[in-house]
Design a protein around this motif. Structure first.
Motif, mmCIF file in Angstrom:
data_model
loop_
_atom_site.group_PDB
_atom_site.id
_atom_site.type_symbol
_atom_site.label_atom_id
_atom_site.label_comp_id
_atom_site.label_asym_id
_atom_site.label_seq_id
_atom_site.Cartn_x
_atom_site.Cartn_y
_atom_site.Cartn_z
ATOM 1 N N ILE A 110 1.121 -1.282 -0.191
ATOM 2 C CA ILE A 110 -0.255 -0.347 0.029
ATOM 3 C C ILE A 110 0.607 0.785 -0.728
ATOM 4 O O ILE A 110 2.284 1.194 0.576
ATOM 5 N N LEU A 111 0.850 2.223 -1.222
ATOM 6 C CA LEU A 111 0.991 3.485 -0.923
ATOM 7 C C LEU A 111 0.471 4.625 -0.409
ATOM 8 O O LEU A 111 -0.968 4.615 -0.770
ATOM 9 N N ASN A 112 0.916 5.546 0.833
ATOM 10 C CA ASN A 112 -0.012 6.148 1.152
ATOM 11 C C ASN A 112 1.044 7.958 1.044
ATOM 12 O O ASN A 112 0.142 8.503 1.330
ATOM 13 N N GLN A 113 1.780 8.178 -0.274
ATOM 14 C CA GLN A 113 1.493 8.987 -0.838
ATOM 15 C C GLN A 113 0.617 10.746 -1.348
ATOM 16 O O GLN A 113 -0.434 10.163 -2.529
ATOM 17 N N SER A 114 0.875 11.340 -0.836
ATOM 18 C CA SER A 114 -0.148 12.330 -1.982
ATOM 19 C C SER A 114 -0.287 12.206 -3.236
ATOM 20 O O SER A 114 -1.902 12.328 -3.575
ATOM 21 N N LYS A 115 0.558 11.862 -3.462
ATOM 22 C CA LYS A 115 0.856 12.465 -5.208
ATOM 23 C C LYS A 115 -0.477 11.151 -5.809
ATOM 24 O O LYS A 115 -0.827 11.911 -6.623
ATOM 25 N N TYR A 116 -0.712 10.471 -5.343
ATOM 26 C CA TYR A 116 -1.512 8.807 -5.664
ATOM 27 C C TYR A 116 -2.566 9.132 -5.534
ATOM 28 O O TYR A 116 -3.897 9.055 -6.741
ATOM 29 N N THR A 117 -2.950 10.331 -4.501
ATOM 30 C CA THR A 117 -4.440 10.417 -4.080
ATOM 31 C C THR A 117 -4.892 11.699 -4.997
ATOM 32 O O THR A 117 -5.912 11.790 -5.410
ATOM 33 N N LEU A 118 -4.441 12.667 -5.326
ATOM 34 C CA LEU A 118 -4.654 13.682 -5.929
ATOM 35 C C LEU A 118 -4.180 13.359 -7.601
ATOM 36 O O LEU A 118 -5.259 13.697 -8.225
ATOM 37 N N LEU A 119 -3.649 12.245 -7.894
ATOM 38 C CA LEU A 119 -3.675 11.671 -9.849
ATOM 39 C C LEU A 119 -4.957 11.346 -9.822
ATOM 40 O O LEU A 119 -5.995 10.979 -10.694
ATOM 41 N N SER A 120 -5.820 10.343 -8.357
ATOM 42 C CA SER A 120 -6.365 9.265 -8.345
ATOM 43 C C SER A 120 -8.352 10.443 -8.785
ATOM 44 O O SER A 120 -8.778 10.011 -9.332
ATOM 45 N N LYS A 121 -7.463 11.357 -7.498
ATOM 46 C CA LYS A 121 -9.195 13.263 -8.056
ATOM 47 C C LYS A 121 -9.046 13.189 -9.332
ATOM 48 O O LYS A 121 -10.232 13.118 -9.260
ATOM 49 N N LYS A 122 -7.779 14.010 -9.779
ATOM 50 C CA LYS A 122 -8.262 13.972 -11.168
ATOM 51 C C LYS A 122 -8.487 12.953 -12.486
ATOM 52 O O LYS A 122 -9.189 12.922 -13.307
ATOM 53 N N ILE A 123 -7.915 12.093 -11.782
ATOM 54 C CA ILE A 123 -8.647 10.703 -13.139
ATOM 55 C C ILE A 123 -10.130 10.468 -12.786
ATOM 56 O O ILE A 123 -10.770 10.464 -13.794
ATOM 57 N N SER A 124 -10.466 10.227 -11.584
ATOM 58 C CA SER A 124 -12.272 10.271 -11.349
ATOM 59 C C SER A 124 -12.954 11.353 -11.666
ATOM 60 O O SER A 124 -13.898 11.676 -12.218
ATOM 61 N N LYS A 125 -12.844 12.495 -11.918
ATOM 62 C CA LYS A 125 -13.203 13.860 -12.582
ATOM 63 C C LYS A 125 -13.457 13.644 -13.870
ATOM 64 O O LYS A 125 -14.271 14.362 -13.887
ATOM 65 N N THR A 126 -11.946 12.881 -14.265
ATOM 66 C CA THR A 126 -12.314 12.722 -15.621
ATOM 67 C C THR A 126 -13.262 11.459 -16.455
ATOM 68 O O THR A 126 -13.706 12.096 -17.361
ATOM 69 N N LEU A 127 -13.584 11.199 -16.121
ATOM 70 C CA LEU A 127 -13.820 9.597 -16.172
ATOM 71 C C LEU A 127 -15.105 9.799 -15.934
ATOM 72 O O LEU A 127 -16.196 9.201 -16.295
ATOM 73 N N LYS A 128 -15.653 10.337 -14.335
ATOM 74 C CA LYS A 128 -17.094 10.428 -13.862
ATOM 75 C C LYS A 128 -17.708 8.641 -13.542
ATOM 76 O O LYS A 128 -18.942 8.822 -14.415
#
Length: 315
Positions: A223-241
């Motif tokens: 498991i990785l907890n760095q904020s860069k992965y959370t920010l990336l996930s939020k960006k992809i979530s917003k793009t894909l919906k």
């Protein structure tokens, strides 16, 4: 009482077991599972699971849909959770038909699903949305002859047909109607589980470093907890919906660039690690369906997980 159906449940015993555990925490759940044969381990996780045989979706989509509709109507299924790629398009196309009998299918819209299960369409989608995707070739004329290169199916799953080609001598007759070539990106293999609500809004994410693979699925992961992965996930979530769970594979190269490989709009093989890290997305989906408050940890547990083997049988 909520009635849940896991379709093409196969070896996804853990999802049914997670459902059983929720029944010990006050959730009133009736669990159903379907597959093409009675010889699948998920049918025998608990004697209270109600099992159904359905046709193979790739053989006849209309027959599969008709059988599934009858099962849902007769058994008053509230929530249908599909688990394999071949059924996603036909189910997403018929979501409204199932909603009329009270069955909510946890699947994204047809337009998005159609794009994500076809790697050629994924390539176009990523370029349009400025998402890094490995350079891909759909004929030998456009290939730059730089090795190694990856051969993979344009429409496929579980790494079936994937091959690393290291030189020209390894080239065989490639059917470019079904296959493609893709630049080999050296770096860390990352898996993202991204959960959205039923309106396509970001809820939670969990990132993992893949340590090893087996049979096309993550076998060991950290498991990785760095904020860069959370920010990336939020960006992809917003793009894909997308709706519900999204399983994503990507490569992080030595310069920190992210190259996306696969988008799977369903529960993926890495979900066991997400759940073990305290992120119960299945419970969250059930809570969303019941209009209950969704609670997930701000950070997953920093674990390293390894899959084991358990046997199931019937008389």
């Amino acid at each position: 009482m909520i009635r849940i159906l896991f379709t093409n449940s196969g070896r996804r015993t853990y999802l049914l077991n997670y459902c059983h555990k929720l029944t010990t925490k006050g959730y009133k759940i009736k669990i159903h599972a379907s597959d093409t044969s009675y010889d699948v381990s998920s049918f025998y996780t608990n004697r209270h699971v109600k099992n159904f045989i359905t046709p193979q979706v790739s053989d006849n989509e209309k027959s599969y849909l008709s059988k599934l509709f009858i099962i849902c109507k007769k058994n008053k299924i509230d929530l249908l959770i599909p688990l394999i790629d071949p059924e996603l398009k036909i189910l997403s196309k018929n979501k409204d038909k199932f909603l009329k009998i009270g069955t909510n299918i946890v699947v994204s819209d047809y337009e998005l699903v159609s794009k994500l299960i076809d790697k050629k369409k994924v390539d176009l989608f990523c370029r349009k949305n400025q998402i890094k995707y490995p350079k891909s070739y759909y004929n030998l004329r456009s290939f730059n002859n730089k090795f190694p290169v990856i051969k993979k199916k344009i429409i496929g799953s579980a790494s079936v047909g994937l091959e690393i080609i290291k030189n020209k001598k390894k080239f065989k007759n490639i059917n470019f109607k079904k296959n493609m070539l893709q630049k080999f990106i050296k770096g860390k293999e990352i898996n993202l589980d991204i959960l959205n609500d039923f309106a396509g809004n970001y809820v939670h994410s969990c990132a993992k470093l893949k340590i090893s693979m087996r049979g096309g699925e993550t076998d060991k992961a950290k498991i990785l907890n760095q904020s860069k992965y959370t920010l990336l996930s939020k960006k992809i979530s917003k793009t894909l919906k997308h709706i519900g769970p999204m399983d994503i594979d990507l490569i992080e190269d030595n310069s920190g660039n992210f190259y996306f490989i696969d988008f799977n709009p369903r529960f993926g093989g890495g979900y066991e690690f997400t759940r073990a890290a305290g992120c119960d997305y299945l419970k969250a989906i059930i809570d969303m369906h019941l209009n209950k408050k969704t609670t997930l940890p701000s950070k997953p547990k920093p674990i390293t997980g390894m899959k084991g083997i358990q046997m199931y049988y019937h008389n």
